[in-house]
Write a protein that holds these residues in place. Structure first.
Motif, PDB file in Angstrom:
ATOM      1  N   ILE A 102      -8.062   2.013  -4.138  1.00  0.00           N
ATOM      2  CA  ILE A 102      -7.207   0.840  -3.988  1.00  0.00           C
ATOM      3  C   ILE A 102      -5.900   1.025  -4.748  1.00  0.00           C
ATOM      4  N   THR A 104      -3.029  -1.671  -4.309  1.00  0.00           N
ATOM      5  CA  THR A 104      -2.648  -3.043  -4.640  1.00  0.00           C
ATOM      6  C   THR A 104      -3.135  -3.965  -3.539  1.00  0.00           C
ATOM      7  N   LYS A 105      -2.999  -5.267  -3.767  1.00  0.00           N
ATOM      8  CA  LYS A 105      -3.354  -6.228  -2.725  1.00  0.00           C
ATOM      9  C   LYS A 105      -2.298  -6.209  -1.630  1.00  0.00           C
ATOM     10  N   SER A 131      -4.210  -0.279   5.331  1.00  0.00           N
ATOM     11  CA  SER A 131      -4.534  -1.578   4.734  1.00  0.00           C
ATOM     12  C   SER A 131      -5.709  -2.192   5.475  1.00  0.00           C
ATOM     13  N   GLU A 134      -7.645  -7.041   2.780  1.00  0.00           N
ATOM     14  CA  GLU A 134      -7.230  -7.482   1.446  1.00  0.00           C
ATOM     15  C   GLU A 134      -6.343  -6.491   0.704  1.00  0.00           C
ATOM     16  N   TYR A 135      -6.638  -5.187   0.835  1.00  0.00           N
ATOM     17  CA  TYR A 135      -5.973  -4.196  -0.013  1.00  0.00           C
ATOM     18  C   TYR A 135      -5.214  -3.132   0.781  1.00  0.00           C
ATOM     19  N   LYS A 137      -4.841   0.797   0.604  1.00  0.00           N
ATOM     20  CA  LYS A 137      -5.686   1.847   0.036  1.00  0.00           C
ATOM     21  C   LYS A 137      -5.225   3.225   0.515  1.00  0.00           C
ATOM     22  N   GLU A 180      -4.210  -2.722  -8.638  1.00  0.00           N
ATOM     23  CA  GLU A 180      -5.579  -3.237  -8.675  1.00  0.00           C
ATOM     24  C   GLU A 180      -6.584  -2.144  -9.053  1.00  0.00           C
TER      25      GLU A 180
END
Length: 437
Positions: A102, A104-105, A131, A134-135, A137, A180
């Motif tokens: 991950i 970030t959001k 993505s 939610e994240y 990655k 995150e």
């Protein structure tokens, strides 16, 4: 196996130094690697990965750092791997490997960061950003049809190093974007942070003072050595993360790559950056540090011939300054050589530990403040000769079964002065023989 072994270091250090792994690989790392290779050939995929992960596990004082862990459940193997602020989770079946980390959001990323992430996908070889709901990655997918330890090493190294770098870069360049999945990192204690802050300020003042004593004409080259040595010293000995690391790396890269700027202009850029560090308050400074686990070394392995060439050229420059009686720059240049090598090269564990020992000797007050046994007394200009000779032997002797021509050289060092010692140390480093007979 030499391509993998250079990640190992035998010196037990109480603190992190430099960007590499300050830990030991398993004593049976090579055997584990070979078992992994055999298991891949036998199509026992999950066992092959288990052996491979154990070969990457590192230890401090004989205790596992849990930098990589795995769990087998029937026909599936899950693993977690750490690299600085990066946490990589993966799943392996007989058919494939899947791993992701991950950044970030998705809702936090601004347009500039999204554009950067798209550009990063063109720069990566094995992994790429995506993505989910939610994240954002970084992910890696690989089939296991013709897998081997070598083939899995580089993809996993890429996702680990790049996630770590990109998270630090995002934190530095996009401070409003929260990175995150960093719960595994731990803050340094206040005592160590205060000590590092005070030493950074004292080193900056020392560098500025040295520059003021240089001759007014033709001093650009000497200024460069002082300023670059300072930045290398901050990087290796203090090991800052986030914005300090990002900006330091950028300044060093610009200095050595921008051919359109004069040396004087490059020095001015370094001076401006050092002034930024000088006025940085403690609260801002402490945000740039954390402790974490590492699995891969970020620098590519260099041959001993490359190290030999750099040392030879550096000693030649030092002789030129000596012959022209620029004696005030000589101690800095001897420090610069070790720090440059540690910053720029993936070193054999013996060379790395020996260079670290030299850095300890050249910077006694800092290492004494951190609680290490003093190897050089700068006030009395005396060496702990017996301890130094013993240290050199303890670094080299574990590798003598493999490298028959590798010999301890403590008794060949010149303890007359710190400059003479440094010179003799580099000459002995040049003569190290890593030929396997």
């Amino acid at each position: 196996m030499s391509w993998l072994n250079f990640f190992d270091t035998k010196a037990e250090l109480k603190h992190q130094f430099g960007r590499g792994i300050n830990a030991n690989l398993s004593d049976d790392e090579e055997d584990l690697f070979n078992k992994s290779h055999e298991a891949f050939e036998a199509k026992d995929i999950l066992s092959a990965y288990e052996y491979f992960f154990k070969s990457l596990e590192n230890f401090t004082n004989g205790v596992s750092n849990q930098n990589i862990t795995s769990q087998r459940d029937g026909e599936k193997l899950t693993f977690v791997m750490y690299q600085g602020c990066a946490k990589i989770k993966g799943t392996i079946t007989k058919e494939s490997l899947y791993a992701e980390a991950i950044l970030t959001k998705k809702s936090s990323a601004n347009v500039a960061l999204k554009r950067l992430i798209l550009e990063r996908n063109y720069q990566l070889t094995y992994s790429y950003y995506f993505s989910d709901d939610e994240y954002i990655k970084l992910k890696l997918s690989h089939d296991n049809i013709t897998m081997s330890p070598q083939k899995v090493f580089f993809p996993l190294r890429e996702i680990a190093l790049n996630t770590d770098f990109d998270k630090e870069y995002t934190r530095s360049e996009f401070p409003d974007v929260a990175i995150e999945d960093t719960q595994h990192t731990t803050p340094l204690n206040e005592e160590e942070l205060t000590l590092k802050y005070e030493f950074m300020l004292s080193w900056i003042e020392e560098a500025r003072s040295k520059i003021s004593t240089l001759p007014t004409n033709d001093n650009a080259g000497m200024q460069s050595f002082i300023l670059l040595c300072l930045i290398f010293k901050i990087d290796y000995m203090l090991v800052p993360k986030y914005s300090i690391f990002q900006k330091s790396s950028k300044k060093i890269q610009e200095y050595f790559s921008d051919e359109n700027l004069t040396v004087e202009a490059k020095n001015e850029e370094l001076l401006i950056y050092i002034e930024e560090l000088k006025v940085m308050n403690y609260e801002e400074f402490k945000k740039n540090f954390y402790d974490a686990k590492y699995t891969f070394n970020p620098t590519e392995k260099a041959s001993h011939e490359e190290i030999d060439v750099f040392i030879t050229e550096s000693l030649s420059k030092i002789r030129w300054y000596k012959n022209n009686r620029y004696n005030q720059i000589i101690p800095t240049m001897y420090k610069y050589v070790a720090l440059y090598l540690l910053y720029n090269y993936g070193l054999h564990p013996v060379t790395k530990q020996l260079l670290h020992t030299l850095v300890e000797i050249q910077n006694p007050s800092f290492f004494k403040a951190l609680g290490y046994t003093q190897l050089y007394d700068s006030q009395n200009e005396t060496f702990a000769k017996r301890a130094i000779v013993s240290r050199v032997e303890s670094i080299i002797s574990p590798y003598q079964n493999r490298f028959k021509l590798l010999k301890p050289f403590g008794d060949k060092l010149n303890f007359t002065s710190l400059n003479e010692f440094s010179n003799s140390f580099y000459l002995q480093l040049k003569n190290l023989n890593y030929e396997e007979i």
